[in-house]
Design an enzyme around this catalytic site. Structure first.
Site, PDB file in Angstrom:
ATOM      1  N   ASP A   1      51.288  27.903  38.809  1.00 13.04           N
ATOM      2  CA  ASP A   1      51.577  26.936  40.124  1.00 13.04           C
ATOM      3  C   ASP A   1      50.454  27.564  41.063  1.00 13.04           C
ATOM      4  OD1 ASP A   1      53.291  29.250  39.635  1.00 13.04           O
ATOM      5  OD2 ASP A   1      53.745  28.664  41.923  1.00 13.04           O
TER       6      ASP A   1
ATOM      7  N   ASP B   1      42.763  44.365  24.378  1.00 13.51           N
ATOM      8  CA  ASP B   1      42.721  44.666  25.883  1.00 13.51           C
ATOM      9  C   ASP B   1      41.907  43.697  26.486  1.00 13.51           C
ATOM     10  OD1 ASP B   1      42.637  45.661  28.570  1.00 13.51           O
ATOM     11  OD2 ASP B   1      42.361  47.709  27.744  1.00 13.51           O
TER      12      ASP B   1
ATOM     13  N   TYR C   1      44.818  36.118  42.649  1.00 16.21           N
ATOM     14  CA  TYR C   1      45.468  35.661  41.275  1.00 16.21           C
ATOM     15  C   TYR C   1      45.120  34.246  40.988  1.00 16.21           C
ATOM     16  CZ  TYR C   1      49.303  34.534  37.835  1.00 16.21           C
ATOM     17  OH  TYR C   1      49.793  34.315  37.014  1.00 16.21           O
TER      18      TYR C   1
ATOM     19  N   VAL D   1      56.703  36.384  28.004  1.00 17.14           N
ATOM     20  CA  VAL D   1      56.321  35.406  27.283  1.00 17.14           C
ATOM     21  C   VAL D   1      56.073  35.875  25.955  1.00 17.14           C
ATOM     22  CG1 VAL D   1      55.178  33.115  27.212  1.00 17.14           C
ATOM     23  CG2 VAL D   1      55.845  34.013  29.538  1.00 17.14           C
TER      24      VAL D   1
ATOM     25  N   LYS E   1      43.057  32.791  37.632  1.00 16.40           N
ATOM     26  CA  LYS E   1      43.768  31.714  36.498  1.00 16.40           C
ATOM     27  C   LYS E   1      42.914  30.561  36.609  1.00 16.40           C
ATOM     28  CE  LYS E   1      46.920  32.683  34.546  1.00 16.40           C
ATOM     29  NZ  LYS E   1      46.876  33.243  32.984  1.00 16.40           N
TER      30      LYS E   1
END
Length: 300
Positions: free
Chosen positions: A107, A41, A130, A18, A134
Site C-alpha cells: 500500500d 539472497d 521502501y 508470507v 517496491k
C-alpha cells in the site's frame, strides 16, 4: 502447464511471514522448491540468476523483500537491490524460461491522500524509500513482459517474525499504558490470508492445459490489491488484539496522532485498498480483518 504434469514452483523468502505460509499453501499445486536467504539472497544478483537456472521453475513466487521501512531511509541501496533490482532479475529469468512470476507489493506505493479506498489504476506517489523501491520493482517486472501477478497488500501480521501483532502482545505483558497512532487507516492482513488467496488464484491456472493456461496468464496478469476487508487504525488494531487475545489485564491504549510518533519513513494516512478487481477476476474474497485476527489468535 497442465494438472497432469507436476510443475516446479520456486518460492523465495521461506522464513518470512508470507513465505512460511506459502510453503504450506502451495504444496497441492506442484513441487515447491523453497529457498531461504542463504540459497537465494536478494542482495546478490548472480546468486538469484543461478538459483533460478538450477531449479528451472514453471512458476516463481516471490514474497521476499526488504521490509524495514525506517531503516530503508538510510539503507537506500539495500532496499533498492532487494525490492527493485531483484524482482527485475526474477522477471527476466522467468521470461527466459517461459515461466510466470507472482510478486508481492505494498500500500505504500500510494501517498495516502485519497478519501476512499485506492484502486489499482490510481496514481502512485510513494512517500518513503521502501514504497519507492517496491514501486520500482512493480514497474521493472511489467517492463520485462513476463507473465506475472503482483499482489499489493497492507499491514501484514502473523504469529511469526516482527510485526504489529507480536509487538503489541509483548508490550501488553510489559506496560500498563500504550500510545498508538489513531489517524492512519488501513486493513490489517494476516499472512495466512495472503497465502491462501494467492494459492486459490494460482490453482485456477494450474488446472488448465498448456495453451489455456498461457491464455489465462495473458488475460489475468497485472496488479491486484489483496487485503483483508474493512479498515481500522493502528489504535483500533491494538484494541482488537487485546480484546480477541483474551488478555486478563489489558493495557490502556491511548490514541495519538502520527505527528506525536515521528518515524524516519513517512507513512500514508490512508492505506485502504479496494479488492474489487481481485474479486471480479478470480472470485476470491478475503475475510474481514477482525475475523482474520480472531482466526490467527485461535491458531497460535
Amino acid at each position: 502447464m497442465s494438472a497432469a504434469s507436476r510443475m516446479t514452483i520456486l518460492l523465495t523468502g521461506v522464513n518470512g511471514q508470507v513465505g512460511f505460509e506459502l510453503q504450506r499453501s502451495l504444496q497441492g499445486l506442484g513441487t515447491v522448491v523453497a529457498l531461504n536467504r542463504h540459497a537465494l539472497d536478494l542482495d546478490k544478483a548472480e546468486q538469484i540468476r543461478r538459483a533460478v537456472r538450477e531449479v528451472k521453475p514453471s512458476l516463481i513466487v516471490n514474497p521476499a523483500a526488504y521490509t524495514a521501512v525506517d531503516r530503508a531511509e538510510t539503507e537506500t541501496d539495500a532496499a533498492v537491490r532487494a525490492n527493485a533490482k531483484a524482482p527485475a532479475i526474477l522477471a527476466e529469468e522467468a521470461k527466459r524460461l517461459n515461466a510466470a512470476l507472482v510478486h508481492f507489493s505494498t500500500d505504500y506505493v500510494f501517498d495516502g491522500t485519497k478519501e476512499g479506498a485506492y484502486v489499482e489504476d490510481d496514481v502512485t506517489n510513494p512517500q518513503n524509500v521502501y514504497g519507492s523501491s517496491k514501486l520500482a520493482g512493480e514497474q521493472a517486472i511489467a517492463a520485462t513482459g513476463c507473465d506475472h501477478l503482483i499482489f499489493r497488500t497492507s499491514w501484514v501480521y502473523g504469529t511469526r517474525g516482527k510485526n504489529f501483532l507480536n509487538t503489541m502482545l509483548r508490550l501488553a505483558a510489559e506496560r500498563d499504558e500504550l500510545s498508538v497512532v489513531a489517524d492512519q487507516h488501513g486493513a490489517p492482513t494476516w499472512s495466512n490470508t495472503i497465502a491462501a488467496l494467492t494459492s486459490n488464484v494460482l490453482a485456477q491456472s494450474v488446472a488448465l492445459r498448456n495453451d489455456d493456461a498461457r491464455e489465462w496468464w495473458h488475460a489475468h496478469g497485472g496488479v491486484y490489491h489483496l487485503t483483508s476487508y474493512g479498515a481500522t487504525t493502528w489504535h483500533g488494531f491494538a484494541e482488537a488484539i487485546f480484546e480477541l487475545a483474551g488478555i486478563d489485564k489489558k493495557p490502556v491504549v491511548k490514541p495519538i496522532p502520527a505527528s506525536a510518533y515521528p518515524t524516519l519513513g513517512k507513512r500514508p494516512a490512508n492505506s485502504r485498498l479496494s479488492n474489487d478487481k481481485l474479486v471480479a477476476a478470480f472470485g476470491v474474497r478475503a475475510p474481514d480483518w477482525r475475523e482474520a485476527l480472531r482466526l490467527c489468535l485461535a491458531a497460535d
